[in-house]
Design an enzyme around this catalytic site. Sequence first.
Site, PDB file in Angstrom:
ATOM      1  CG  ASN A  27      -0.779  -0.439   2.242  1.00 51.89           C
ATOM      2  OD1 ASN A  27      -0.109  -1.114   2.663  1.00 51.89           O
ATOM      3  ND2 ASN A  27      -1.213   1.017   3.457  1.00 51.89           N
ATOM      4  CG  ASP A  28      -0.152   4.319   2.812  1.00 47.33           C
ATOM      5  OD1 ASP A  28      -0.984   3.565   1.971  1.00 47.33           O
ATOM      6  OD2 ASP A  28      -0.097   4.809   3.905  1.00 47.33           O
ATOM      7  CD1 TRP A  52      -2.729  -2.857   5.676  1.00 52.14           C
ATOM      8  CD2 TRP A  52      -2.908  -4.074   7.031  1.00 52.14           C
ATOM      9  NE1 TRP A  52      -1.555  -1.839   6.482  1.00 52.14           N
ATOM     10  CE2 TRP A  52      -2.468  -3.229   7.340  1.00 52.14           C
ATOM     11  CE3 TRP A  52      -3.258  -4.970   8.392  1.00 52.14           C
ATOM     12  CZ2 TRP A  52      -1.808  -2.581   9.105  1.00 52.14           C
ATOM     13  CZ3 TRP A  52      -3.430  -4.349   9.223  1.00 52.14           C
ATOM     14  CH2 TRP A  52      -2.530  -2.784  10.054  1.00 52.14           C
ATOM     15  CB  SER A  85       2.803   5.789   6.051  1.00 50.74           C
ATOM     16  OG  SER A  85       2.022   4.666   5.288  1.00 50.74           O
ATOM     17  CD1 TRP A 296      -7.189   3.324   3.103  1.00 58.15           C
ATOM     18  CD2 TRP A 296      -6.455   0.936   2.918  1.00 58.15           C
ATOM     19  NE1 TRP A 296      -6.217   2.822   2.901  1.00 58.15           N
ATOM     20  CE2 TRP A 296      -5.763   1.248   3.398  1.00 58.15           C
ATOM     21  CE3 TRP A 296      -7.384  -0.212   2.712  1.00 58.15           C
ATOM     22  CZ2 TRP A 296      -4.586   1.114   3.838  1.00 58.15           C
ATOM     23  CZ3 TRP A 296      -5.706  -1.268   3.591  1.00 58.15           C
ATOM     24  CH2 TRP A 296      -4.412  -0.719   3.874  1.00 58.15           C
TER      25      TRP A 296
END
Length: 502
Positions: A27-28, A52, A85, A296
Amino acid sequence: MSFENTLVQGAPSRPEFHFTPPNGWMNDPNGLVFFEGEYHLFYQYYPAAMVWGPMHWGHAVSTDLVHWTHLDAALLPDDDGMCFSGSAIVDSSDCCGLFGGKPGLIAFYTAHRVLSDAPNDYVQEQCIAYSSDKGRSWQKYAGNPVIAPPGFRDFRDPKVVWHEQSQHWIMALACGQSIRFYRSTNLLDWTLASEFGAGQGRHTTGPWECPDLFELPVEGGEGSRWVLVVGVGASEDNWGSFTQYFVGDFDGVHFHNENAAPEVLLMDESRDFYAVQSWSDVADGRRLAIAWMNNWLYANQIPENGWRGNMSVVRELALVATDAGIRLRQDFAREFGGQAAQAQKSLPASVSLSAGQDYRDEGAQGPGYGRTSLTLSPCAAVALYLQQYAWPDLELSLEAGALSLSHRREGQSGDERFERYFAHDFSVAAGNAPRIELEWFSDHGSLEVLVNGGLISLTSLCFSPGGGQAPVIAVTEGQAVIESLTWSLFDGAEQDDNQSVA
């Protein structure tokens, strides 16, 4: 031509020009930094599953923003928690004292530690790791955390920048529904300076996340402005996770929004442009940014094929003065213009079309880049086919002098949540003139469109067979003139994205 976009069953092809992880979940984007000729891209990574899970920092490097070499994961979960993150900077003068007087890299991340099996029973604190060998190995700081938990849960995603005027390092942190700013002179000791967010921009039931902070000159205006980028976490009362930004002044302590507090400025008008981050320390001074192409509401359910998730094409950001105020403008990074192509074509002269007519070229399918300029007559409507001939990717219409651009997406994967939230149908105001400019980049599984010089961005996952084609422009009402049209279809032969270091 049918206006129905149905996801084809089966595993997706790996994108050729969009970064993907070697395997597992992504993801990020994190820790974007340029150092000694290399662009570093870190990302939220879980190599053990397609959904996730315990967050690592995956790691890749590039010299041109197009071809990426995978390195070993940089940060791994431990007893202090997962590695959420954050950002990275070059400490060129060793102000932290960790590099023996030489330059080094520092990564700032959130340690997320689960305390029990109870929902939402966790703690988040800010930590650092450092590297003295161009990011090939990382050491977590023995004095972590550098900022302890403040007493509330959502406290994460540190973005660190240097503020020249005040001679301080600034950390922007997502704190529930606001952004807190901290100051430091040595990157280790931090003091709370201010908080921004109450009554500002868009708030949903989801938290604010993934802040970014940078200064840009104003094209067509005077001086410069600071930009604060904020991700708004997914909630089912809207279209999921999205990215807003604020324009104003930052004096080293406070951020001052120069627009009306309730005004919402979106970095992207579609559904798949989130957790935007920009590179620090870029040698040529450009503000380069990338986003996670996902949402999301359905991120854990999108089709996978040994990996799940990809990044957008790298964008160049600028600020421009418009009639509505100072706004962000986006361009695809110039590095993407030199790729080898199967076909490079352009319209030799303008073409006028009436309702029922279309312009097409039976070009080969594959990833591609294109741009066009169109002028519509009053009450005209145009459909553009950029991914597949079976349905339009975009529809343009001009009524009462106002241009609108519409996009519809449907999908069938057998997953109820995916099919409930992936589908959407929306329109975006595109100006009050009959002329519109479009620039697009299509790849396996995605379509990115920039409108009117990049003042509007539309970024969408598009799971269809093909993933790029020679464009088709069809007039469904009134008349339109194709003033210019160019496109390139890439064969990907020079693309070594996702190659790993042995």
